[in-house]
Motif scaffolding. Sequence first.
Motif, PDB file in Angstrom:
ATOM      1  N   LEU A  50       1.040  -0.963   0.207  1.00  0.00           N
ATOM      2  CA  LEU A  50      -0.186  -0.064   0.150  1.00  0.00           C
ATOM      3  C   LEU A  50       1.018   1.486  -0.123  1.00  0.00           C
ATOM      4  N   LEU A  51       0.512   2.055  -1.141  1.00  0.00           N
ATOM      5  CA  LEU A  51       1.217   3.407  -1.285  1.00  0.00           C
ATOM      6  C   LEU A  51       1.003   5.091  -0.904  1.00  0.00           C
ATOM      7  N   LYS A  52       1.147   5.664  -0.255  1.00  0.00           N
ATOM      8  CA  LYS A  52       0.667   7.205   0.081  1.00  0.00           C
ATOM      9  C   LYS A  52       0.984   7.967  -0.525  1.00  0.00           C
ATOM     10  N   GLY A  53       1.181   8.476  -1.879  1.00  0.00           N
ATOM     11  CA  GLY A  53       1.023   9.906  -2.799  1.00  0.00           C
ATOM     12  C   GLY A  53       1.842   8.525  -3.283  1.00  0.00           C
TER      13      GLY A  53
ATOM     14  N   SER B 208       5.916   2.541   5.580  1.00  0.00           N
ATOM     15  CA  SER B 208       5.927   2.268   6.651  1.00  0.00           C
ATOM     16  C   SER B 208       5.651   0.693   6.198  1.00  0.00           C
ATOM     17  N   LYS B 209       7.000  -0.262   6.965  1.00  0.00           N
ATOM     18  CA  LYS B 209       6.612  -1.503   6.740  1.00  0.00           C
ATOM     19  C   LYS B 209       5.201  -1.930   7.207  1.00  0.00           C
ATOM     20  N   GLU B 210       4.830  -1.931   7.475  1.00  0.00           N
ATOM     21  CA  GLU B 210       3.529  -2.097   7.799  1.00  0.00           C
ATOM     22  C   GLU B 210       2.140  -2.213   6.610  1.00  0.00           C
ATOM     23  N   ASP B 211       2.828  -1.480   5.720  1.00  0.00           N
ATOM     24  CA  ASP B 211       1.707  -1.307   4.964  1.00  0.00           C
ATOM     25  C   ASP B 211       2.324  -2.041   3.849  1.00  0.00           C
ATOM     26  N   ILE B 212       2.765  -3.883   4.200  1.00  0.00           N
ATOM     27  CA  ILE B 212       3.092  -4.617   3.663  1.00  0.00           C
ATOM     28  C   ILE B 212       2.238  -5.726   3.588  1.00  0.00           C
TER      29      ILE B 212
ATOM     30  N   ASP C 297      -5.389   8.017   2.869  1.00  0.00           N
ATOM     31  CA  ASP C 297      -4.430   8.318   2.825  1.00  0.00           C
ATOM     32  C   ASP C 297      -3.998   7.467   1.516  1.00  0.00           C
ATOM     33  N   TYR C 298      -4.065   6.225   1.352  1.00  0.00           N
ATOM     34  CA  TYR C 298      -2.927   5.574   0.213  1.00  0.00           C
ATOM     35  C   TYR C 298      -4.326   5.666  -1.634  1.00  0.00           C
ATOM     36  N   ASP C 299      -2.844   5.639  -1.879  1.00  0.00           N
ATOM     37  CA  ASP C 299      -3.873   5.896  -3.410  1.00  0.00           C
ATOM     38  C   ASP C 299      -2.973   4.482  -4.433  1.00  0.00           C
TER      39      ASP C 299
END
Length: 197
Positions: free
Chosen positions: A56-59, A64-68, A109-111
Amino acid sequence: MSVSLTKGQKVSLTKESSSLSRVIVGLGWDEVEQKKGLLSMFFKKEAIDCDAAAILLKGGKFTSKEDIVYFGNLRHKSLSVIHMGDNLTGQGEGDDEQIVIDLGSVPSDYDKIVISCNIYKAYERRQHFGLIRNAFVRIVDAKTNKELCRYNLSDEYANATAMIFGEIYRHDNEWKFGAVGQGTNDPGLGELVKRFI
């Protein structure tokens, strides 16, 4: 009817169905064929263990490793992205691994959500995507089980140890899917995510 995509093509997921809320991202591949004969008893190759992930990406950036979301972290903290478990061999018909995405619950905030796959211990086992056949990613409406689109990887990926299959992203209040099909030489997921920093 499902849309068959080629590398670089994009398709809207929500334009045709504004009620679409949850999708299943199915990834599949065929295990490498074992050679037959007497020598195969002594030189049996290990099954190729492909590990699917959602980043997961923001902009457009990984923050953050929490976004995998992958076999080591099956649920995103928002619970909007859930990995359904690890397939160690690619055996069987249909999807080998699935990731469920609740589009309506993905925090604003995730795009972008990058759908990737890497070969576990690729360098140690001397394995690469050139040894894998019939790899695909497909997007399915989780409510109706209808396949919305499919991208069959057809390029030659010899020596690629990881693969960016595609990306689900927001654009003009729509969710879209883009077929990427980019092979990389990253030895693992930790190195692959650095491409998005």
